[in-house]
Design a protein around this motif. Sequence first.
Motif, short mmCIF file in Angstrom:
data_model
loop_
_atom_site.label_atom_id
_atom_site.label_comp_id
_atom_site.label_asym_id
_atom_site.label_seq_id
_atom_site.Cartn_x
_atom_site.Cartn_y
_atom_site.Cartn_z
N PHE A 273 0.77 -1.85 0.08
CA PHE A 273 -0.25 0.15 -0.18
C PHE A 273 1.06 0.91 0.11
O PHE A 273 1.74 1.46 0.67
N LEU A 274 0.60 2.63 -0.34
CA LEU A 274 0.98 3.30 -0.47
C LEU A 274 0.03 4.80 -0.56
O LEU A 274 -1.19 4.97 -0.51
N TYR A 275 -0.09 5.27 1.02
CA TYR A 275 -0.78 6.01 1.18
C TYR A 275 -0.55 8.05 1.40
O TYR A 275 0.31 8.04 1.51
N LEU A 276 -1.43 8.22 0.67
CA LEU A 276 -1.56 8.89 0.08
C LEU A 276 -2.36 10.72 1.02
O LEU A 276 -2.62 11.86 0.41
N GLU B 1 -5.44 -0.77 -7.34
CA GLU B 1 -4.56 -0.46 -8.81
C GLU B 1 -4.80 -1.38 -9.80
O GLU B 1 -5.00 -2.35 -9.81
N GLY B 2 -5.37 -1.20 -10.66
CA GLY B 2 -5.54 -1.97 -12.54
C GLY B 2 -6.99 -2.18 -12.25
O GLY B 2 -7.35 -2.67 -13.27
N HIS B 3 -7.69 -1.76 -11.25
CA HIS B 3 -9.45 -2.07 -10.66
C HIS B 3 -9.98 -1.19 -11.23
O HIS B 3 -10.81 -0.49 -11.29
N ILE C 223 -2.90 3.54 -2.43
CA ILE C 223 -2.68 2.62 -3.23
C ILE C 223 -3.05 1.31 -2.98
O ILE C 223 -2.26 1.53 -2.45
N HIS C 224 -3.86 0.15 -3.43
CA HIS C 224 -2.78 -1.33 -3.90
C HIS C 224 -2.83 -1.67 -3.95
O HIS C 224 -3.74 -2.10 -5.52
N LYS D 46 7.26 -2.29 -12.59
CA LYS D 46 7.70 -1.44 -12.39
C LYS D 46 6.67 0.02 -13.44
O LYS D 46 6.91 0.89 -13.18
N ASN D 47 6.17 -0.45 -14.47
CA ASN D 47 5.15 0.99 -15.11
C ASN D 47 3.84 0.26 -14.81
O ASN D 47 3.26 0.82 -16.01
N CYS D 48 3.53 0.05 -14.00
CA CYS D 48 1.79 -0.03 -13.22
C CYS D 48 1.36 1.67 -13.14
O CYS D 48 2.11 2.48 -12.68
N GLU D 49 0.11 1.53 -13.42
CA GLU D 49 -0.43 2.32 -13.04
C GLU D 49 0.22 2.79 -11.72
O GLU D 49 -0.12 2.39 -10.55
#
Length: 256
Positions: free
Chosen positions: A106-109, A204-206, A222-223, A235-238
């Motif tokens: 996860f990345l917390y924003l 991410e991606g959904h 973001i998960h 490495k190039n994901c959303e």
Amino acid sequence: MTMTVTNGEVHSVTANGGLTINKPFKIFVGYDPREDIAYEVCHHSILKRSSIPVEITPIVQSDLRKNGLYWRERGQLESTEFSFTRFLTPHLANYDGWAMFVDCDFLYLADIKELRDLIDDKYAIMCVQHDYTPKEATKMDGAVQTVYPRKNWSSMVLYNCGHPKNKVLTPEVVNTQTGAFLHRFQWLEDEEIGSIPFVWNFLEGHNKVMEGDHTSTSPKAIHYTRGGPWFESWKNCEFAELWFKEKDECVNETKK
């Protein structure tokens, strides 16, 4: 990697002049040695934005084994070391108060206080109730992608650790119960599971940010559930650029 990190306690004066101590909000993060950098960045993203005291503890399977809390053999479909150890969260919090479990990818924003403020004591747990069927056959670094009801509900959970129903989650139960029982929260009734807006477990991606509705659809966390940018093939994901920016900050601060 440090075992427990806290950003301290906040002291406040009550209306009658008494002193109260706000205990840090307990956060347990799933840890896997092959995703160490993901853990460090997740941890950094929470601490950096939090306006409340938090206590962040990685759930490290090797430590749990040494301490006699985890002895389950690893199954072929377990993509991480915390596939089942996550359900020890109420036990690790001494069945007291509220605590959060979150995967390390996860990345917390946003400020974790916003999430904590959604807590409602009438529930045993609260989570984002995704309706998610992955399209990919593999994820991360080639791990098998599995499909099951309530997929990804258990990846970020607010546990009401003192709730009588959660006392079921003893080490014995976590080590012996089926994946279906645990990941589908079968020790609970449906009405004991509270719902959290999807932006706190934005897949991410959904999940998508809707044009014209950025306020309620932009991710607060973001998960990278399919695989994060720390894996070569993702490495190039959303939202990869956001993760790399956070990673650079994290690494630079560690060097200082």
